[in-house]
Design an enzyme around this catalytic site. Structure first.
Site, PDB file in Angstrom:
ATOM      1  N   ALA A 133       2.800  -1.269  -0.566  1.00  0.00           N
ATOM      2  CA  ALA A 133       2.037  -2.467  -0.224  1.00  0.00           C
ATOM      3  C   ALA A 133       1.386  -2.981  -1.494  1.00  0.00           C
ATOM      4  CB  ALA A 133       0.970  -2.152   0.827  1.00  0.00           C
ATOM      5  N   ALA A 135      -1.310  -6.080  -2.807  1.00  0.00           N
ATOM      6  CA  ALA A 135      -2.207  -7.185  -2.493  1.00  0.00           C
ATOM      7  C   ALA A 135      -2.735  -7.791  -3.783  1.00  0.00           C
ATOM      8  CB  ALA A 135      -3.350  -6.696  -1.604  1.00  0.00           C
ATOM      9  N   ILE A 137      -5.614  -7.470  -5.262  1.00  0.00           N
ATOM     10  CA  ILE A 137      -6.492  -6.649  -6.094  1.00  0.00           C
ATOM     11  C   ILE A 137      -5.848  -5.324  -6.475  1.00  0.00           C
ATOM     12  CG2 ILE A 137      -8.629  -5.278  -5.992  1.00  0.00           C
ATOM     13  CD1 ILE A 137      -9.959  -7.617  -4.643  1.00  0.00           C
ATOM     14  N   ALA A 138      -5.073  -4.746  -5.588  1.00  0.00           N
ATOM     15  CA  ALA A 138      -4.517  -3.411  -5.844  1.00  0.00           C
ATOM     16  C   ALA A 138      -3.191  -3.264  -5.112  1.00  0.00           C
ATOM     17  CB  ALA A 138      -5.511  -2.345  -5.380  1.00  0.00           C
ATOM     18  N   VAL A 140      -0.572   0.033  -3.252  1.00  0.00           N
ATOM     19  CA  VAL A 140      -0.627   1.377  -2.681  1.00  0.00           C
ATOM     20  C   VAL A 140       0.717   2.075  -2.859  1.00  0.00           C
ATOM     21  CG1 VAL A 140      -0.991   2.724  -0.575  1.00  0.00           C
ATOM     22  CG2 VAL A 140      -2.353   0.661  -0.991  1.00  0.00           C
ATOM     23  N   LYS A 155      -4.169   4.371  -3.996  1.00  0.00           N
ATOM     24  CA  LYS A 155      -4.434   2.956  -4.253  1.00  0.00           C
ATOM     25  C   LYS A 155      -4.810   2.778  -5.716  1.00  0.00           C
ATOM     26  CE  LYS A 155      -7.088  -0.926  -2.343  1.00  0.00           C
ATOM     27  NZ  LYS A 155      -8.022  -1.330  -1.260  1.00  0.00           N
ATOM     28  N   ASP A 290     -12.821  -6.530   7.320  1.00  0.00           N
ATOM     29  CA  ASP A 290     -11.513  -7.111   6.989  1.00  0.00           C
ATOM     30  C   ASP A 290     -10.473  -6.585   7.976  1.00  0.00           C
ATOM     31  OD1 ASP A 290      -9.912  -8.792   5.525  1.00  0.00           O
ATOM     32  OD2 ASP A 290      -9.503  -7.360   3.920  1.00  0.00           O
TER      33      ASP A 290
END
Length: 510
Positions: A133, A135, A137-138, A140, A155, A290
């Site tokens: 995954a 996103a 910002i980071a 995984v 992460k 979130d």
């Protein structure tokens, strides 16, 4: 640093909005005054060619924010909870913003993990997968611990993301200043406060040590919640830019087909996700802020598993009680009480009329309760409520932004599982339980005990505090003092207060 050097970023932002067609849409949605619209279009048009093109398959504003990068995407997600600022139609568009970006190279991630954890990767893991995954910002990775063979999620922050976010946040402050200057009426919405709140949220998300701590606290709070799980943190494999959690298997909450294939009852899951959010917000004052489908899974046992703890919300006890009373007032259709709570909390200026405010609130609640259960919407309620509170001079409550945002998102998750869910019916038992525990006689007794405990801690200092108060009052006395009897009144009252405190402590603690 904030200052004129951000002008280029401001120009690039305006040019991108103009090129994608987002400028016109955004200004109309926010009902900007005509001179503001004209000024923005005139200033943006010459630089249109400098703007980013973005994905032409997306709506204009979503297209512009996605093209401008991670900070703008995050900010758009926050604005999706503010129909009072961007309008209900645009808020709905922004709620589908996804902060998914192409992953960065796995070798870079491995190098960062080794540097952050101060050990060769091979000593820590027997396997380390490509990104599962990614996103804004980071990203995984799935890995296997060498020591125990346990599957974990690792992460890793994107390289250079901290600097990029700080640069964009500085530009946001400049944009807020320009908006307040061009449109003084916007100051009621407190643009600088909204940016400051956003900055705090994002900077915490950029430190994975804080997210690890948040995951640990959330897991401890929810350990006894049936049907809800939080992966455990591996503290020895966490740092500022790396976080390691137990791997969570399960069907993504957004994959309805997989949930059905697993034999799970979507009606039960829909009610549970809504009630869990309310329970965490009211009972603990600490909630996952979130909770979209991408951060929730359903495991084989039917448990909801929460992921990604970068954005968490916290409410003090007073705010929780106010929030619960407002919700309960709407559920019971007791608009007079909802109005009184707003005044008691100081949300509405004291010079406004309570009866008129209650009547306005009735105009918010009644149309919604007259709807079919499948159409009753928390988002619609918030939108109408913003309109009414603005008319009565209520300022934006920045401390409630995350709560409002999450409530709307959770409602969307629940409806994706069960389109016919009755939001109020599901919320009622949680809110009533909280009110019974925190606004009745038991709560009053508990508050008295806490007050006594505080007085006990300050007990040795009470005489000094009383003397300091009297000396301070003596300095403000008129040149010609009143009669001796009047002089004794303050000391007499202080003596009564101190004596009363001692008696209360003696009865409660003795």
């Amino acid at each position: 640093m904030r200052g004129p050097h951000n002008i280029w970023r401001l120009i690039r932002t305006g040019a991108t909005f103009e090129r994608t067609g987002a400028m016109k849409v955004a200004l109309e949605a926010m009902q900007a005054p005509p001179f503001v619209r004209a000024g923005a279009r005139i200033l943006g048009w010459p630089f249109k060619w400098l703007g980013l093109k973005g994905d032409t398959n997306l709506p204009p504003v979503t297209r512009a924010l996605t093209a401008l990068g991670p900070a703008y995407i995050k900010f758009g997600q926050i604005l999706s909870t503010r129909p009072d600022v961007v309008g209900e139609d645009l808020a709905l568009q922004l709620r589908v913003l996804q902060d998914k970006l192409p992953p960065f190279d796995t070798d870079v991630a491995k190098r960062m993990v080794a540097e952050e954890l101060e050990a060769p990767l091979e000593e820590l893991f027997t396997a380390f997968s490509p990104p599962v995954a990614a996103a804004s910002i980071a990203q995984v990775h799935r890995a296997t611990l060498r020591e125990t063979g346990q599957e974990v999620a690792v992460k890793v922050l994107r390289p250079g993301i901290e600097r990029a976010f700080r640069r964009d946040i500085d530009a946001f402050y400049l944009i807020a200043t320009v908006i307040e200057t061009l449109s003084p009426s916007s100051r009621r919405l407190r643009p600088h406060d909204v940016i400051e709140h956003f900055e705090g949220v994002v900077l915490r998300e950029l430190d994975l040590r804080i997210e690890s701590s948040a995951a640990g606290e959330f897991a401890a709070n929810t350990a006894e919640d049936d049907g809800f799980k939080v992966p455990q943190v591996n503290w020895f494999l966490c740092s500022r830019r790396v976080m390691t959690l137990d791997w969570a298997e399960g069907a993504p909450m957004g994959d309805v087909a997989a949930i059905d294939a697993g034999g799970h009852d979507r009606t039960v899951l829909a009610e549970r996700v809504l009630q869990m959010f309310l329970r965490h917000a009211l009972r603990d004052g600490y909630f996952h802020a979130d909770m979209h489908q991408g951060n929730l899974k359903v495991d084989a046992s039917g448990n909801i598993v929460a992921l990604d703890f970068g954005i968490m919300g916290r409410l003090d006890e007073f705010t929780r009680r106010i929030y619960a009373e407002i919700l309960m007032g709407f559920i019971r259709r007791d608009y007079r009480r909802v109005a009184e709570v707003h005044f008691e909390a100081g949300y509405v200026p004291a010079d406004r009329d309570v009866g008129e405010f209650a009547q306005a609130l009735r105009s918010v609640g009644e149309p919604i309760f007259g709807m079919d259960a499948s159409k009753i919407s928390m988002a619609r309620l918030l939108s109408y409520l913003f309109d009414v509170t603005e008319q009565f001079g209520m300022e934006t409550r920045t401390e409630l932004i995350l709560l409002q945002r999450t409530m709307v998102v959770v409602e969307g998750v629940a409806r994706s599982l069960d389109p016919n869910i009755n939001i109020w019916k599901s919320a009622r038992p949680v809110v009533e339980s909280y009110i019974t525990e925190n606004l009745g006689p038991k709560a009053m007794a508990r508050d008295l005990v806490r007050t006594a405990q505080i007085l006990a801690r300050f007990g040795p200092r009470l005489p000094q505090l009383a003397e300091a108060a009297l000396l301070g009052q003596a300095k403000t006395l008129p040149r010609h003092p009143p009669s001796p009897w009047r002089q004794r009144i303050p000391a007499f009252l202080v003596g009564i207060a101190v004596t009363g405190a001692v008696v209360i402590l003696w009865e409660l603690l003795g």
